[in-house]
Design an enzyme around this catalytic site. Structure first.
Site, PDB file in Angstrom:
ATOM      1  N   CYS B 128       7.599   1.708   1.214  1.00  0.00           N
ATOM      2  CA  CYS B 128       6.650   1.114   0.272  1.00  0.00           C
ATOM      3  C   CYS B 128       5.643   2.203  -0.032  1.00  0.00           C
ATOM      4  CB  CYS B 128       5.966  -0.112   0.862  1.00  0.00           C
ATOM      5  SG  CYS B 128       4.619  -0.711  -0.182  1.00  0.00           S
ATOM      6  N   CYS B 131       1.721   0.708  -0.441  1.00  0.00           N
ATOM      7  CA  CYS B 131       0.947   0.267   0.728  1.00  0.00           C
ATOM      8  C   CYS B 131       1.865   0.318   1.940  1.00  0.00           C
ATOM      9  CB  CYS B 131       0.316  -1.097   0.504  1.00  0.00           C
ATOM     10  SG  CYS B 131       1.385  -2.338  -0.254  1.00  0.00           S
ATOM     11  N   SER B 132       2.216  -0.835   2.486  1.00  0.00           N
ATOM     12  CA  SER B 132       3.110  -0.813   3.639  1.00  0.00           C
ATOM     13  C   SER B 132       3.922  -2.096   3.709  1.00  0.00           C
ATOM     14  CB  SER B 132       2.325  -0.598   4.931  1.00  0.00           C
ATOM     15  OG  SER B 132       1.355  -1.622   5.047  1.00  0.00           O
TER      16      SER B 132
END
Lengths: 108, 223
Positions: B128, B131-132
């Site tokens: 990603c 972000c995460s």
């Protein structure tokens, strides 16, 4: 759900598209590195609230079609070192896409 | 929960205790003696209001956090092992990941899971960049490296170099396909079943499937 709740999906799997370029203020979930580049619609993921609205506490309606778009790595990075077939799939919302200039539809 | 952003802006302080540095540096979470971030303050305010108004109890919140922390890659490994042994399940998993996981009692919540299958022709890996985003319902909390800037920027730019650093060599005749989890989907890589596992039951197969293989930066353990 009202008729205005959801905008139609303008693209179909296999269609060649170009990601809109440019920038703007606010929260956008279209990565920089694919803006202005061409790819092929891999699938329609469904319809989701517009993140650019949701980020500011609004309801995100009408919902937008979300696609997975497949790009050739060599189209994104001219000096990409791997094989020509290497690719990347990115989730992109309908309003960030235009039809590609050329009409050729080749799978990435 | 549309996105799983990390709003904790952690700082790496270099502490010097009593004027001398530790000879044995170790990873640790920085102390937060310097006050709360805006998001931390907002979380506390929201949580206190929800409790005060009787919407949720502190016990319910604690239980939800505990349940989230209890999730682990063994759930994902169970899904992979079932797909390896049951072709009809595999087909359903590839068609609708969230629905297939529900069959195994794994509740994905509102998350839409896309399962991408490794074959002789294609190797998949997940990142990603924004972000995460991570399939926490299936794999638990993401590893620290998954959230690092280095992984997030390099996985899309030079995936084969990143794979090599994980000890994973993908031959040039196999396409490396990166999946950037930028919006509402979450991804699980379905690795290839190792050779020499004919006749194995699901539990034995699941033990071969590590977290990194389901992110796509590694392959399953060989028997």
């Amino acid at each position: 759900m009202t008729a205005n709740d959801q905008l139609p999906a303008r693209f179909r799997p296999g269609e060649r598209v170009r990601v809109r370029g440019g920038t703007g203020p606010g929260h956008m979930r279209t990565p920089w590195y694919c803006r202005g580049h061409e790819g092929v619609i891999e699938r329609i993921c469904g319809f989701f609230g517009n993140p650019e609205e949701l980020a500011y506490g609004r309801d995100g309606r009408p919902r937008r079609a979300l696609y997975r778009v497949r790009f050739r790595q060599r189209d994104l990075w001219p000096d990409y070192a791997g094989p020509e077939s290497d690719s990347i799939d990115i989730e992109i919302y309908d309003h960030w896409l235009d039809p590609a200039q050329g009409r050729e539809n080749h799978a990435a | 929960m549309p996105h799983e952003h990390d709003h904790t802006h952690g700082h790496d302080h270099h502490h010097s205790h009593d004027g001398h540095d530790h000879a044995h540096p170790h990873p640790h979470r920085p102390d937060q003696d310097d006050g709360l971030t805006d998001y931390q303050a907002m979380e506390i305010a929201l949580r206190e209001l929800l409790i005060e108004k009787g919407v949720l109890s502190a016990e319910e919140i604690r239980r939800a956090v505990e349940a989230m922390d209890a999730r682990s890659p063994t759930d994902g490994a169970r899904v992979v092992a079932r797909a390896w042994t049951d072709p009809a399940f595999r087909a359903r998993l590839l068609a609708d990941g969230s629905a297939a996981c529900a069959e195994l009692g794994i509740d994905m919540g509102p998350t839409k899971l896309v399962v991408v299958e490794n074959t002789a022709e294609v190797h998949n890996m997940v990142v990603c960049t924004l972000c995460s985003c991570y399939p926490r319902f299936l794999l638990g909390l993401p590893p620290d490296w998954y959230k690092s800037r280095a992984y997030r920027s390099r996985a899309v730019r030079e995936p084969r170099a990143v794979l090599e650093e994980f000890g994973t060599h993908i031959p040039d005749r196999t396409t490396v396909r990166v999946h950037d989890s930028t919006a509402d989907m979450r991804y699980l890589v379905l690795p290839r079943r190792p050779e020499g596992t004919e006749g194995w039951d699901e539990a034995r197969l699941a033990a071969l499937v590590g977290r990194d293989a389901m992110i796509g930066v590694a392959l399953p353990r060989q028997p």
